[in-house]
Design an enzyme around this catalytic site. Sequence first.
Site, PDB file in Angstrom:
ATOM      1  N   LEU A  55      36.428  45.828  42.167  1.00 23.78           N
ATOM      2  CA  LEU A  55      37.817  45.489  41.541  1.00 23.78           C
ATOM      3  C   LEU A  55      37.745  43.925  41.971  1.00 23.78           C
ATOM      4  O   LEU A  55      37.983  43.226  41.010  1.00 23.78           O
ATOM      5  CB  LEU A  55      38.824  46.262  42.627  1.00 23.78           C
ATOM      6  CG  LEU A  55      40.153  45.961  41.998  1.00 23.78           C
ATOM      7  CD1 LEU A  55      40.371  46.085  40.348  1.00 23.78           C
ATOM      8  CD2 LEU A  55      41.373  46.656  42.526  1.00 23.78           C
ATOM      9  N   ASP A  56      38.161  43.695  43.377  1.00 22.24           N
ATOM     10  CA  ASP A  56      38.202  42.242  43.771  1.00 22.24           C
ATOM     11  C   ASP A  56      36.906  41.183  43.018  1.00 22.24           C
ATOM     12  O   ASP A  56      35.887  41.627  43.759  1.00 22.24           O
ATOM     13  CB  ASP A  56      38.424  41.952  45.098  1.00 22.24           C
ATOM     14  CG  ASP A  56      39.671  42.612  45.590  1.00 22.24           C
ATOM     15  OD1 ASP A  56      40.926  42.347  44.839  1.00 22.24           O
ATOM     16  OD2 ASP A  56      39.833  43.335  46.693  1.00 22.24           O
TER      17      ASP A  56
ATOM     18  N   THR B  18      41.300  37.953  42.747  1.00 15.90           N
ATOM     19  CA  THR B  18      42.142  37.884  43.847  1.00 15.90           C
ATOM     20  C   THR B  18      41.596  37.164  45.110  1.00 15.90           C
ATOM     21  O   THR B  18      41.938  37.108  46.306  1.00 15.90           O
ATOM     22  CB  THR B  18      42.267  39.433  44.663  1.00 15.90           C
ATOM     23  OG1 THR B  18      40.945  39.974  44.569  1.00 15.90           O
ATOM     24  CG2 THR B  18      43.200  40.331  43.565  1.00 15.90           C
TER      25      THR B  18
ATOM     26  N   LYS C  13      33.588  38.326  51.003  1.00 14.39           N
ATOM     27  CA  LYS C  13      33.498  38.951  49.743  1.00 14.39           C
ATOM     28  C   LYS C  13      32.960  40.418  49.802  1.00 14.39           C
ATOM     29  O   LYS C  13      31.653  40.326  50.461  1.00 14.39           O
ATOM     30  CB  LYS C  13      32.796  38.372  48.540  1.00 14.39           C
ATOM     31  CG  LYS C  13      33.521  37.120  47.893  1.00 14.39           C
ATOM     32  CD  LYS C  13      32.827  36.675  46.613  1.00 14.39           C
ATOM     33  CE  LYS C  13      33.672  35.458  46.161  1.00 14.39           C
ATOM     34  NZ  LYS C  13      32.814  34.902  45.120  1.00 14.39           N
TER      35      LYS C  13
ATOM     36  N   SER D 231      35.955  50.185  45.301  1.00 18.96           N
ATOM     37  CA  SER D 231      36.414  48.759  45.947  1.00 18.96           C
ATOM     38  C   SER D 231      36.728  49.104  47.503  1.00 18.96           C
ATOM     39  O   SER D 231      36.990  50.245  47.858  1.00 18.96           O
ATOM     40  CB  SER D 231      37.843  48.551  45.216  1.00 18.96           C
ATOM     41  OG  SER D 231      38.336  47.530  46.140  1.00 18.96           O
TER      42      SER D 231
ATOM     43  N   LYS E 160      30.450  49.115  52.120  1.00 15.60           N
ATOM     44  CA  LYS E 160      29.313  48.122  51.499  1.00 15.60           C
ATOM     45  C   LYS E 160      28.770  47.251  52.613  1.00 15.60           C
ATOM     46  O   LYS E 160      29.514  46.741  53.365  1.00 15.60           O
ATOM     47  CB  LYS E 160      29.836  47.342  50.275  1.00 15.60           C
ATOM     48  CG  LYS E 160      30.790  48.131  49.288  1.00 15.60           C
ATOM     49  CD  LYS E 160      31.230  47.200  48.193  1.00 15.60           C
ATOM     50  CE  LYS E 160      32.362  47.916  47.275  1.00 15.60           C
ATOM     51  NZ  LYS E 160      32.978  47.120  46.288  1.00 15.60           N
TER      52      LYS E 160
ATOM     53  N   GLU F   2      29.542  44.041  40.186  1.00 19.22           N
ATOM     54  CA  GLU F   2      29.650  43.722  41.586  1.00 19.22           C
ATOM     55  C   GLU F   2      29.765  42.196  41.567  1.00 19.22           C
ATOM     56  O   GLU F   2      28.636  41.420  41.131  1.00 19.22           O
ATOM     57  CB  GLU F   2      28.681  44.156  42.634  1.00 19.22           C
ATOM     58  CG  GLU F   2      29.194  45.493  43.475  1.00 19.22           C
ATOM     59  CD  GLU F   2      30.225  45.062  44.606  1.00 19.22           C
ATOM     60  OE1 GLU F   2      30.556  44.008  44.496  1.00 19.22           O
ATOM     61  OE2 GLU F   2      30.991  46.085  44.780  1.00 19.22           O
ATOM     62  N   ASP F   3      30.603  41.599  42.431  1.00 17.65           N
ATOM     63  CA  ASP F   3      30.439  40.110  42.574  1.00 17.65           C
ATOM     64  C   ASP F   3      30.151  39.667  44.194  1.00 17.65           C
ATOM     65  O   ASP F   3      29.869  38.456  44.379  1.00 17.65           O
ATOM     66  CB  ASP F   3      32.104  39.638  42.509  1.00 17.65           C
ATOM     67  CG  ASP F   3      32.827  40.076  43.438  1.00 17.65           C
ATOM     68  OD1 ASP F   3      32.926  41.136  43.995  1.00 17.65           O
ATOM     69  OD2 ASP F   3      33.350  39.123  44.173  1.00 17.65           O
TER      70      ASP F   3
HETATM   71  P1  B16 Z   1      41.718  44.914  51.734  1.00 17.16           P
HETATM   72  P2  B16 Z   1      36.053  44.768  46.325  1.00 17.16           P
HETATM   73  C1  B16 Z   1      37.149  43.505  48.742  1.00 17.16           C
HETATM   74  O1  B16 Z   1      37.202  44.185  47.457  1.00 17.16           O
HETATM   75  C2  B16 Z   1      37.011  42.197  48.930  1.00 17.16           C
HETATM   76  O2  B16 Z   1      36.208  41.692  48.113  1.00 17.16           O
HETATM   77  C3  B16 Z   1      37.217  41.765  50.288  1.00 17.16           C
HETATM   78  O3  B16 Z   1      37.089  40.271  50.171  1.00 17.16           O
HETATM   79  C4  B16 Z   1      38.076  42.507  50.917  1.00 17.16           C
HETATM   80  O4  B16 Z   1      37.926  41.941  52.401  1.00 17.16           O
HETATM   81  C5  B16 Z   1      37.921  43.829  51.012  1.00 17.16           C
HETATM   82  O5  B16 Z   1      38.162  44.152  49.445  1.00 17.16           O
HETATM   83  C6  B16 Z   1      38.970  44.593  51.796  1.00 17.16           C
HETATM   84  O6  B16 Z   1      40.245  44.232  51.167  1.00 17.16           O
HETATM   85  O7  B16 Z   1      42.056  43.915  53.028  1.00 17.16           O
HETATM   86  O8  B16 Z   1      42.865  44.582  50.598  1.00 17.16           O
HETATM   87  O9  B16 Z   1      41.451  46.301  52.201  1.00 17.16           O
HETATM   88  O10 B16 Z   1      35.597  43.279  46.114  1.00 17.16           O
HETATM   89  O11 B16 Z   1      35.326  45.505  47.007  1.00 17.16           O
HETATM   90  O12 B16 Z   1      37.112  45.233  45.268  1.00 17.16           O
HETATM   91 MG    MG Z   2      34.271  42.189  45.008  1.00 18.23          MG
END
Ligand code: B16
Ligand code: MG
Length: 216
Positions: free
Chosen positions: A9-10, A16, A44, A115, A146, A170-171
């Site tokens: 997602l992010d 984000t 990330k 995510s 991950k 994935e990014d």
């Molecule tokens: P939260 P993704 C990840 O989302 C982000 O890339 C990472 O930077 C962040 O620390 C992690 O989610 C946890 O996020 O604090 O909102 O639970 O890229 O896997 O969609």
């Molecule tokens: Mg990501």
Amino acid sequence: MKKGMIFDLDGVIVNTTFYHFKAWQYLAKQINIYFDISFNENLKGISRIESLEKILIYGDKEKIFNTTEKYILMAKKNDYYVKLLSKLSKRDIFPGVLDFIKQTRKKKIPCAIASASKNATLILERLNIKDYFNVIVDPYSVTNSKPNPEIFLMAANLINILPSEAIGFEDSQAGIDGLNKANIFSVGISSENNLVGAKLLVNSFKKINFEQLIMV
Ligand code: B16
Ligand code: MG
């Protein structure tokens, strides 16, 4: 032919990254740790607790806080992050990604979210795009983060396909490593040439030819 798509997602669907950075920076400042956006690359795709640990190591403060204090720090970061998310709008969705997902759904190919964010559902609901996805797999449903492949294997399983029949987007390096470990075709989405091991690397969904991709 591939039979399912698994999206991070992010950083893949929604931008984000800057909001996460601002929120961690705000928190870090309170404990006298200073970092800039380049350090944010290390955060990330990894979990909230792992991000905090990295920041504490960077600031040479890894031995200072006990578990309860770490949870308080994470809550402060998240409260600030969620406040920033109130500014989130369709403009934060990356170009081309919704068209790609619509094309996928038209072909009756299921789509999953995998995510690392505990805010994934909130973000999808806020952007009004949750219904595009057959399943959402987030840290509430898995035990390992991950680059462990668990989140991707669960996503493939929930959309009833084998990992080898899936394509994952994935990014982050942690995400690409997890997809590769899961034996899922990994597509890296990044404007820098920095994702090692991605089977395909593009800087935008606009560069992806849907018909060619599902034949890989
Ligand atoms: P939260 P993704 C990840 O989302 C982000 O890339 C990472 O930077 C962040 O620390 C992690 O989610 C946890 O996020 O604090 O909102 O639970 O890229 O896997 O969609
Ligand atoms: Mg990501």
